[in-house]
Scaffold this motif. Sequence first.
Motif, PDB file in Angstrom:
ATOM      1  N   LEU A  81       0.883  -1.180   0.000  1.00  8.26           N
ATOM      2  CA  LEU A  81       0.000   0.000   0.000  1.00  8.26           C
ATOM      3  C   LEU A  81       0.912   1.219   0.000  1.00  8.26           C
ATOM      4  CD1 LEU A  81      -2.915   1.125   0.193  1.00  8.26           C
ATOM      5  CD2 LEU A  81      -2.599   1.200   2.669  1.00  8.26           C
ATOM      6  N   THR A  82       0.932   1.962  -1.109  1.00  6.11           N
ATOM      7  CA  THR A  82       1.922   3.022  -1.270  1.00  6.11           C
ATOM      8  C   THR A  82       1.356   4.211  -2.016  1.00  6.11           C
ATOM      9  OG1 THR A  82       4.130   3.506  -2.182  1.00  6.11           O
ATOM     10  CG2 THR A  82       2.754   1.944  -3.403  1.00  6.11           C
ATOM     11  N   THR A  83       2.044   5.325  -1.901  1.00  8.84           N
ATOM     12  CA  THR A  83       1.699   6.520  -2.666  1.00  8.84           C
ATOM     13  C   THR A  83       2.226   6.421  -4.083  1.00  8.84           C
ATOM     14  OG1 THR A  83       1.871   7.813  -0.624  1.00  8.84           O
ATOM     15  CG2 THR A  83       1.869   9.050  -2.685  1.00  8.84           C
ATOM     16  N   PHE A  84       3.248   5.596  -4.297  1.00  8.27           N
ATOM     17  CA  PHE A  84       3.986   5.576  -5.561  1.00  8.27           C
ATOM     18  C   PHE A  84       3.557   4.384  -6.412  1.00  8.27           C
ATOM     19  CE2 PHE A  84       6.480   7.320  -2.095  1.00  8.27           C
ATOM     20  CZ  PHE A  84       6.740   8.600  -2.556  1.00  8.27           C
ATOM     21  N   ASP A  85       2.997   4.672  -7.595  1.00  3.91           N
ATOM     22  CA  ASP A  85       2.519   3.595  -8.461  1.00  3.91           C
ATOM     23  C   ASP A  85       3.321   3.482  -9.755  1.00  3.91           C
ATOM     24  OD1 ASP A  85       1.708   5.833  -9.799  1.00  3.91           O
ATOM     25  OD2 ASP A  85      -0.372   5.199 -10.074  1.00  3.91           O
ATOM     26  N   ASP A  86       4.534   4.036  -9.768  1.00  2.00           N
ATOM     27  CA  ASP A  86       5.355   3.974 -10.971  1.00  2.00           C
ATOM     28  C   ASP A  86       6.022   2.605 -11.085  1.00  2.00           C
ATOM     29  OD1 ASP A  86       8.229   4.342  -9.588  1.00  2.00           O
ATOM     30  OD2 ASP A  86       6.781   5.722  -8.690  1.00  2.00           O
ATOM     31  N   ASP A  87       6.554   2.317 -12.268  1.00  2.00           N
ATOM     32  CA  ASP A  87       7.166   1.022 -12.524  1.00  2.00           C
ATOM     33  C   ASP A  87       8.360   0.756 -11.625  1.00  2.00           C
ATOM     34  OD1 ASP A  87       5.275   0.800 -14.459  1.00  2.00           O
ATOM     35  OD2 ASP A  87       6.651   0.837 -16.170  1.00  2.00           O
ATOM     36  N   GLU A  88       9.068   1.824 -11.230  1.00  2.00           N
ATOM     37  CA  GLU A  88      10.252   1.660 -10.388  1.00  2.00           C
ATOM     38  C   GLU A  88       9.901   1.125  -9.005  1.00  2.00           C
ATOM     39  OE1 GLU A  88       9.618   4.264 -12.257  1.00  2.00           O
ATOM     40  OE2 GLU A  88      11.196   4.002 -13.757  1.00  2.00           O
ATOM     41  N   HIS A  89       8.648   1.265  -8.601  1.00  4.20           N
ATOM     42  CA  HIS A  89       8.195   0.702  -7.319  1.00  4.20           C
ATOM     43  C   HIS A  89       7.389  -0.576  -7.523  1.00  4.20           C
ATOM     44  CE1 HIS A  89       9.069   4.884  -6.111  1.00  4.20           C
ATOM     45  NE2 HIS A  89       9.295   4.372  -4.925  1.00  4.20           N
ATOM     46  N   LEU A  90       6.585  -0.602  -8.579  1.00  2.00           N
ATOM     47  CA  LEU A  90       5.683  -1.727  -8.816  1.00  2.00           C
ATOM     48  C   LEU A  90       6.438  -3.032  -9.045  1.00  2.00           C
ATOM     49  CD1 LEU A  90       2.915  -3.015  -9.463  1.00  2.00           C
ATOM     50  CD2 LEU A  90       3.138  -2.099 -11.779  1.00  2.00           C
ATOM     51  N   TYR A  91       7.315  -3.060 -10.035  1.00  4.84           N
ATOM     52  CA  TYR A  91       7.925  -4.327 -10.430  1.00  4.84           C
ATOM     53  C   TYR A  91       8.923  -4.872  -9.409  1.00  4.84           C
ATOM     54  CZ  TYR A  91       5.423  -3.574 -14.748  1.00  4.84           C
ATOM     55  OH  TYR A  91       4.419  -3.378 -15.655  1.00  4.84           O
ATOM     56  N   PRO A  92       9.729  -4.035  -8.744  1.00  4.40           N
ATOM     57  CA  PRO A  92      10.566  -4.591  -7.675  1.00  4.40           C
ATOM     58  C   PRO A  92       9.752  -5.201  -6.542  1.00  4.40           C
ATOM     59  CG  PRO A  92      11.453  -2.493  -8.387  1.00  4.40           C
ATOM     60  CD  PRO A  92      10.118  -2.652  -9.068  1.00  4.40           C
ATOM     61  N   ALA A  93       8.617  -4.586  -6.210  1.00  3.07           N
ATOM     62  CA  ALA A  93       7.775  -5.145  -5.151  1.00  3.07           C
ATOM     63  C   ALA A  93       7.211  -6.505  -5.557  1.00  3.07           C
ATOM     64  CB  ALA A  93       6.636  -4.184  -4.815  1.00  3.07           C
ATOM     65  N   LEU A  94       6.780  -6.621  -6.812  1.00  4.49           N
ATOM     66  CA  LEU A  94       6.258  -7.904  -7.285  1.00  4.49           C
ATOM     67  C   LEU A  94       7.366  -8.945  -7.366  1.00  4.49           C
ATOM     68  CD1 LEU A  94       3.794  -6.739 -10.103  1.00  4.49           C
ATOM     69  CD2 LEU A  94       3.309  -7.243  -7.701  1.00  4.49           C
ATOM     70  N   ALA A  95       8.555  -8.517  -7.802  1.00  2.00           N
ATOM     71  CA  ALA A  95       9.685  -9.445  -7.881  1.00  2.00           C
ATOM     72  C   ALA A  95      10.078  -9.939  -6.489  1.00  2.00           C
ATOM     73  CB  ALA A  95      10.872  -8.768  -8.552  1.00  2.00           C
ATOM     74  N   ALA A  96       9.878  -9.107  -5.472  1.00  2.00           N
ATOM     75  CA  ALA A  96      10.200  -9.502  -4.103  1.00  2.00           C
ATOM     76  C   ALA A  96       9.196 -10.502  -3.535  1.00  2.00           C
ATOM     77  CB  ALA A  96      10.278  -8.268  -3.201  1.00  2.00           C
ATOM     78  N   GLY A  97       8.019 -10.594  -4.179  1.00  2.00           N
ATOM     79  CA  GLY A  97       7.035 -11.573  -3.741  1.00  2.00           C
ATOM     80  C   GLY A  97       5.706 -11.013  -3.279  1.00  2.00           C
ATOM     81  N   ALA A  98       5.503  -9.695  -3.391  1.00  2.00           N
ATOM     82  CA  ALA A  98       4.208  -9.126  -2.996  1.00  2.00           C
ATOM     83  C   ALA A  98       3.091  -9.716  -3.855  1.00  2.00           C
ATOM     84  CB  ALA A  98       4.224  -7.606  -3.154  1.00  2.00           C
ATOM     85  N   VAL A  99       1.958 -10.001  -3.232  1.00  2.00           N
ATOM     86  CA  VAL A  99       0.833 -10.602  -3.961  1.00  2.00           C
ATOM     87  C   VAL A  99      -0.169  -9.556  -4.431  1.00  2.00           C
ATOM     88  CG1 VAL A  99       1.033 -12.783  -2.722  1.00  2.00           C
ATOM     89  CG2 VAL A  99      -0.525 -11.033  -1.856  1.00  2.00           C
TER      90      VAL A  99
END
Length: 213
Positions: A81-99
């Motif tokens: 749950l974040t303020t930042f929805d850019d690719d630089e935040h989205l894809y690293p979070a998903l790669a880390a395992g966020a569902v």
Amino acid sequence: MITVLLVDDQRLIRTGLRMLLESTTDLRVVGEAADGVEAVRLFAELEPDLVLMDLRMPGLDGVGATRQILGSRPGAKVVVLTTFDDDEHLYPALAAGAVGFLVKDTAAPDLLAALRRAVDGDMPFSPALVPRLVGRALAAAPKAEAVAVALTPREQQVLALVGEGLGNQEIADRLHLGVTTVKTHVGNLMDKTGCDNRVRLAVYAHRRGTGIN
């Protein structure tokens, strides 16, 4: 009862989230963390069903904390749950395992529904993110085709709108249906197509080439 660990460096945000979650009968906050290090420690101690994770925090950030949590328990459920929805935040979070990945302007009912869906095995995303995720998936496998399944005219309409990235309420408004009815159609579509989350269903819609009749 779904137990939740809140992770955010802003006390006011944590307080608001706690009040929201504890206004329900099935969600209970069991702990709060102000940074990634504390989140990893409390996760190991409390073993919550779900972690609601901020990304930008001092010290260990949300991506690093998510990676460590998933490393200790691969089946853990972490929703960003974040303020930042850019690719630089989205894809690293998903790669880390966020569902799941939600922005902080998500409506309260949608946030609560997303947390429940995450625990049930879905991958909740803010609707505005879905087109980008779909585009990335299509670029990765541009020649893949959708398996043909029989859909009712209404299911085709709902599928097309899921493909556009619309949420259940937006689909309901567009088609003049109740939200519960839309949820039923989306569930049926997932069963018929074998898609286990909304993003994969949106990818299926694009590969199928469904249009709204």
